[in-house]
Design a protein around this motif. Structure first.
Motif, PDB file in Angstrom:
ATOM      1  N   PHE A 114      68.525  14.560  32.901  1.00 47.03           N
ATOM      2  CA  PHE A 114      69.098  15.427  33.923  1.00 47.03           C
ATOM      3  C   PHE A 114      68.907  16.884  33.520  1.00 47.03           C
ATOM      4  O   PHE A 114      68.809  17.208  32.328  1.00 47.03           O
ATOM      5  CB  PHE A 114      70.597  15.138  34.095  1.00 47.03           C
ATOM      6  CG  PHE A 114      70.892  13.731  34.558  1.00 47.03           C
ATOM      7  CD1 PHE A 114      70.798  13.404  35.892  1.00 47.03           C
ATOM      8  CD2 PHE A 114      71.250  12.747  33.655  1.00 47.03           C
ATOM      9  CE1 PHE A 114      71.051  12.122  36.328  1.00 47.03           C
ATOM     10  CE2 PHE A 114      71.511  11.465  34.074  1.00 47.03           C
ATOM     11  CZ  PHE A 114      71.410  11.137  35.419  1.00 47.03           C
ATOM     12  N   PRO A 115      68.869  17.784  34.505  1.00 46.83           N
ATOM     13  CA  PRO A 115      68.757  19.217  34.180  1.00 46.83           C
ATOM     14  C   PRO A 115      69.929  19.667  33.312  1.00 46.83           C
ATOM     15  O   PRO A 115      71.083  19.303  33.566  1.00 46.83           O
ATOM     16  CB  PRO A 115      68.787  19.892  35.557  1.00 46.83           C
ATOM     17  CG  PRO A 115      68.367  18.837  36.525  1.00 46.83           C
ATOM     18  CD  PRO A 115      68.856  17.538  35.956  1.00 46.83           C
ATOM     19  N   ASN A 116      69.631  20.444  32.291  1.00 44.51           N
ATOM     20  CA  ASN A 116      70.665  20.837  31.340  1.00 44.51           C
ATOM     21  C   ASN A 116      71.708  21.767  31.940  1.00 44.51           C
ATOM     22  O   ASN A 116      72.892  21.683  31.601  1.00 44.51           O
ATOM     23  CB  ASN A 116      70.018  21.533  30.129  1.00 44.51           C
ATOM     24  CG  ASN A 116      69.270  20.568  29.241  1.00 44.51           C
ATOM     25  OD1 ASN A 116      69.548  19.374  29.242  1.00 44.51           O
ATOM     26  ND2 ASN A 116      68.314  21.074  28.488  1.00 44.51           N
ATOM     27  N   LEU A 117      71.273  22.650  32.820  1.00 46.05           N
ATOM     28  CA  LEU A 117      72.175  23.695  33.305  1.00 46.05           C
ATOM     29  C   LEU A 117      73.424  23.150  33.985  1.00 46.05           C
ATOM     30  O   LEU A 117      74.550  23.483  33.587  1.00 46.05           O
ATOM     31  CB  LEU A 117      71.412  24.651  34.225  1.00 46.05           C
ATOM     32  CG  LEU A 117      72.130  25.937  34.620  1.00 46.05           C
ATOM     33  CD1 LEU A 117      72.510  26.744  33.389  1.00 46.05           C
ATOM     34  CD2 LEU A 117      71.251  26.769  35.540  1.00 46.05           C
ATOM     35  N   PRO A 118      73.308  22.300  35.037  1.00 46.86           N
ATOM     36  CA  PRO A 118      74.542  21.795  35.665  1.00 46.86           C
ATOM     37  C   PRO A 118      75.382  20.934  34.734  1.00 46.86           C
ATOM     38  O   PRO A 118      76.614  20.936  34.827  1.00 46.86           O
ATOM     39  CB  PRO A 118      74.030  20.993  36.859  1.00 46.86           C
ATOM     40  CG  PRO A 118      72.618  20.647  36.537  1.00 46.86           C
ATOM     41  CD  PRO A 118      72.111  21.787  35.726  1.00 46.86           C
TER      42      PRO A 118
END
Length: 270
Positions: A114-118
């Motif tokens: 999954f994208p790290n930011l969220p």
């Protein structure tokens, strides 16, 4: 007859030259920035060379040494926590016939899927509620979630590469399960475990996003210092900081090459 000229060396030479430029060009630019006193467009090379920015980085106000020490402490704690979980997990996954073993191994890849930011934004919000935001413990927990990917997979491969007959031979002459593991299996799997520890250490040392959302501004690591310098246009300080991160990465990767044998790598995912 005239000798036939072979021009096949030309595209090969051009390809090798392009590859060398792609690899070493940015590194050369990085090194030049670390000693550049004045360098601006349109000049191809620095106008003045010196080490005044090195003095600024390592001065008391530069925070480089403090950030480096914090990064090393966090990386070391991450390695300890990751191996404490990965050694029993890797041993169980390599020796026991567990149902859904493949899915268990894939589960450790979820943090990378999954994208790290969220993910880190929500983790930071949760950690803030329970008092872990802005603490070394909170940053270590975030780093462990990524470190377990390397630790568990490589530990599983390392234990799988150790012949189970050696354990059974130790058991047959009176050694208990723990002693057979401690005296036989663990020493033989140690090179692979050392390699996984180095991977986890480097992953933690270079981790930025989780450290930023969970640790900043109270926990200041070297990647955070690099980001602050780069975003502020201090390219010399950013380059020196990047070089400090690059040197141990290259050194440790050379060590990993010696530890990870082909028979260990062949067991990854099996």
């Amino acid at each position: 007859m005239m000798a036939r000229v072979d021009f096949w060396w030309l595209p090969r030479a051009l390809s090798l030259g392009l590859l060398a430029f792609i690899i070493f060009g940015p590194l050369t630019n990085l090194v030049l920035w670390t000693v550049a006193e004045k360098w601006y467009f349109p000049h191809m090379l620095p106008l003045e060379y010196g080490f005044s920015f090195w003095q600024r980085v390592f001065s008391q106000r530069g925070n480089a040494m403090e950030s480096l020490l914090t990064s090393i402490v966090i990386a070391a704690l991450t390695v300890i926590a990751s191996l404490a979980l990965a050694i029993p997990a890797g041993y169980a996954l390599s020796r026991l016939k567990l149902p859904f073993r493949g899915l268990i191994l894939l589960a450790f890849l979820i943090p990378q899927a999954f994208p790290n930011l969220p993910v880190y934004v929500n983790i930071a919000r949760f950690f803030y509620q329970i008092g872990l935001n802005g603490t070394i413990a909170g940053v270590v927990m975030v780093h462990v979630t990524h470190g377990l990917v390397y630790a568990v997979w490589i530990a599983t491969a390392a234990f799988s590469a150790v012949d189970i007959d050696l354990e059974e031979a130790a058991r047959s002459i009176g050694a208990g399960p723990f002693r057979a593991f401690r005296d036989v299996t663990l020493p033989l799997a140690a090179p692979g475990l050392m390699a996984s520890a180095i991977f986890v250490f480097l992953e933690s040392l270079d981790e930025f996003t989780g450290s930023y959302f969970v640790g900043a501004p109270d926990v200041n690591t070297l990647p955070l210092l690099l980001y602050t310098a780069g975003s502020g246009g201090n390219y010399q300080i950013a380059s020196i900081t990047a070089l400090l991160l690059l040197v141990p990465s290259i050194g440790f990767m050379l060590v990993v090459e010696r530890f990870l044998r082909a028979d260990v790598l062949s067991k990854v995912g099996h």
